[in-house]
Design a protein around this motif. Structure first.
Motif, mmCIF file in Angstrom:
data_model
loop_
_atom_site.group_PDB
_atom_site.id
_atom_site.type_symbol
_atom_site.label_atom_id
_atom_site.label_comp_id
_atom_site.label_asym_id
_atom_site.label_seq_id
_atom_site.Cartn_x
_atom_site.Cartn_y
_atom_site.Cartn_z
ATOM 1 N N MET A 1 0.832 -1.202 0.000
ATOM 2 C CA MET A 1 0.000 0.000 0.000
ATOM 3 C C MET A 1 0.869 1.255 0.000
ATOM 4 N N PHE A 2 0.390 2.280 -0.704
ATOM 5 C CA PHE A 2 1.109 3.543 -0.837
ATOM 6 C C PHE A 2 0.112 4.689 -0.896
ATOM 7 N N HIS A 3 0.577 5.892 -0.611
ATOM 8 C CA HIS A 3 -0.257 7.071 -0.866
ATOM 9 C C HIS A 3 -0.515 7.133 -2.369
ATOM 10 N N GLN A 4 -1.704 7.573 -2.735
ATOM 11 C CA GLN A 4 -2.038 7.659 -4.153
ATOM 12 C C GLN A 4 -1.059 8.542 -4.906
ATOM 13 N N LYS A 5 -0.762 9.709 -4.353
ATOM 14 C CA LYS A 5 0.144 10.626 -5.070
ATOM 15 C C LYS A 5 1.526 10.008 -5.259
ATOM 16 N N CYS A 6 1.980 9.234 -4.293
ATOM 17 C CA CYS A 6 3.306 8.608 -4.372
ATOM 18 C C CYS A 6 3.339 7.490 -5.404
ATOM 19 N N ILE A 7 2.363 6.568 -5.337
ATOM 20 C CA ILE A 7 2.387 5.425 -6.253
ATOM 21 C C ILE A 7 2.058 5.846 -7.678
#
Length: 113
Positions: free
Chosen positions: A85-91
């Protein structure tokens, strides 16, 4: 005993100083230089990643911030098919460059047009 160590060090230094690094062949991992995996952006497929809600102290391994922050409830968290899982902006930024999970390198499947 001291002479054995001295002999060993002399031979080791001869070996190290006789290496021609310019002629060495380095093995580069295929995922690093494969244009099919690395340079294929996942711009359409990334929109299909599920939004997830997580509890606890998990962190985004891209930006190293907590996935959930009580003061900032506007974080959107996305899960890769592998489960990371990742922040949307990061991934999303990552997938614009590399079509694989930043942790396990599993490729994000894209639909063929």
């Amino acid at each position: 005993m001291f002479s054995i160590i001295t002999n060993l060090l002399e031979h080791l230094s001869d070996y190290l100083f006789d290496i021609n690094f310019d002629e060495m062949e380095l093995e580069i991992p295929p995922w690093l230089c494969s244009p099919a995996k690395v340079n294929t952006p996942a711009s359409e497929a990334k929109q299909d990643l599920p939004v997830v809600h997580c509890n606890g102290d998990e962190i985004c391994t891209i930006c190293l911030e907590k996935l959930t922050d009580p003061e900032h409830h506007n974080y959107v968290v996305r899960a890769m098919p592998c489960g990371h899982m990742f922040h949307q902006k990061c991934i999303f930024s990552w997938l614009d460059l590399v079509n694989a999970c930043p942790l396990c390198r599993s490729e994000l499947k894209q639909e063929s047009k």
